[in-house]
Design an enzyme around this catalytic site. Sequence first.
Site, PDB file in Angstrom:
ATOM      1  N   ASN A  99       0.835  -1.210   0.000  1.00  0.00           N
ATOM      2  CA  ASN A  99       0.000   0.000   0.000  1.00  0.00           C
ATOM      3  C   ASN A  99       0.865   1.253   0.000  1.00  0.00           C
ATOM      4  OD1 ASN A  99       0.756  -0.712   2.633  1.00  0.00           O
ATOM      5  ND2 ASN A  99      -1.034   0.264   3.548  1.00  0.00           N
ATOM      6  N   ASP A 311       3.188  -5.948  11.734  1.00  0.00           N
ATOM      7  CA  ASP A 311       2.329  -5.002  11.016  1.00  0.00           C
ATOM      8  C   ASP A 311       2.819  -3.575  11.260  1.00  0.00           C
ATOM      9  OD1 ASP A 311       0.323  -4.044   9.407  1.00  0.00           O
ATOM     10  OD2 ASP A 311      -1.280  -4.295  10.872  1.00  0.00           O
TER      11      ASP A 311
END
Length: 431
Positions: A99, A311
């Site tokens: 992303n 993450d």
Amino acid sequence: MSDTPDILFQNVVPVSRRHRDRESLDLRIRDGKIVEIGKKLNSSESEEVRNFDGACISPGWIDMHVHFREPGFEHKETIETGSAAAAFGGFTEVACMPNTNPPIHTRDVVEFIKKKSENLPVEVHPIGCVSKEREGDSIAEMADMQAGGAVAFSDDGDPVSNAQLMRVALEYSSMLGMPIINHEEDLKLSRPGHMHEGKVSTRLGLDGTPGIAEEVMIARDLLLAEFTGGHIHIAHISTAKGVELVRRAKADGVNVTAEVCPHHFDLTDEEIEKRDFDTNCKMHPPLRTAKDVEAMIEGLADGTIDAICTDHAPHAIEEKEVEFIYAPNGIIGLETAWGVCVRRLLKPGKLELDQLLRKLVVNPRKILNLDIPKIEEGATANLTIFNTDQEWKFEERHVKSKSGNSPYLGSKMTGRAEAIYNKGRFVLNTL
């Protein structure tokens, strides 16, 4: 960091399948390879000597889920600063999510990331998009990205909501022998949630995201993986029912693996109330309940959850210092992962050291089809040196990321990564 192809590590305790007696040894490295392992090895004038006084040494750790933001969002993180955070946390390899802007949806972007990281001590493996532009409409050029160095496919940051697209993605990726990593979220069920939906969100008057928003998507993907035979990897699992769904699917022979983040087996939604809407406790999936936290630990212990990842999601200070509902989701996690793992998993006896290291060394590489480093003579040196008992406080000066959005600032840690060695480079971490 120093370019040190020739180095002698003294008094380290190897922790690997080949070294089960846990005795203190010396490792000699020349030209980036382990050439000698033994006791009280003599040093030469040409090599650097580092005495670690009984610290553990293992094959290098890998974090298979990070966000390094480059290209496009360099104000949050760059490949270089993200790699510095990884090295401080003990990671010699990472896999970065797509992303970015442009997204990692074509071979040229994959190769850009590989090129940017080639002179860094941390190996950066790009994860390519499932769909073109991450828009969820049509399949990206998977085979071409694989040829450029992509190790998996994901639209992470957003789910692959289109079930037909996910079916095709699993079929294509299975032909390439690669996993699809999905951000498990049904957007119609989750939005506009800002935290876990439950008692705490009700007290605080915040819109919540129910666990079922994650579980519905997990169930769909498990059925699609069973139907296609493709490999589905469940990203950042966070609910007890989600873990049970994966456990049953594995028992049924579905090609599924799963990962969990340290904050999801450590913190609960109550932190948001305790910390007066601290936006560094806002992430997605959200922090959930104590029952869910215990389920994550149980899933790690029984093998349902294969890997631990962070993450790692940097955001600039001005993005996080806003009202809770306006803050973006995500926290940094590379620098603190080991300290949380030791405190929550190792010290209470939930996992043995060998079990814990499998979640950081072996399983993620198996999922991504990467070579697993070894501690043996003749092997390329890809190593993490760490301890499990040093107490320290995580402070701003320890943040190597370009961003500082961590709920662990000011927290006491137990255990830390003392150094890494990879790609002929030695990085010593100092407090």
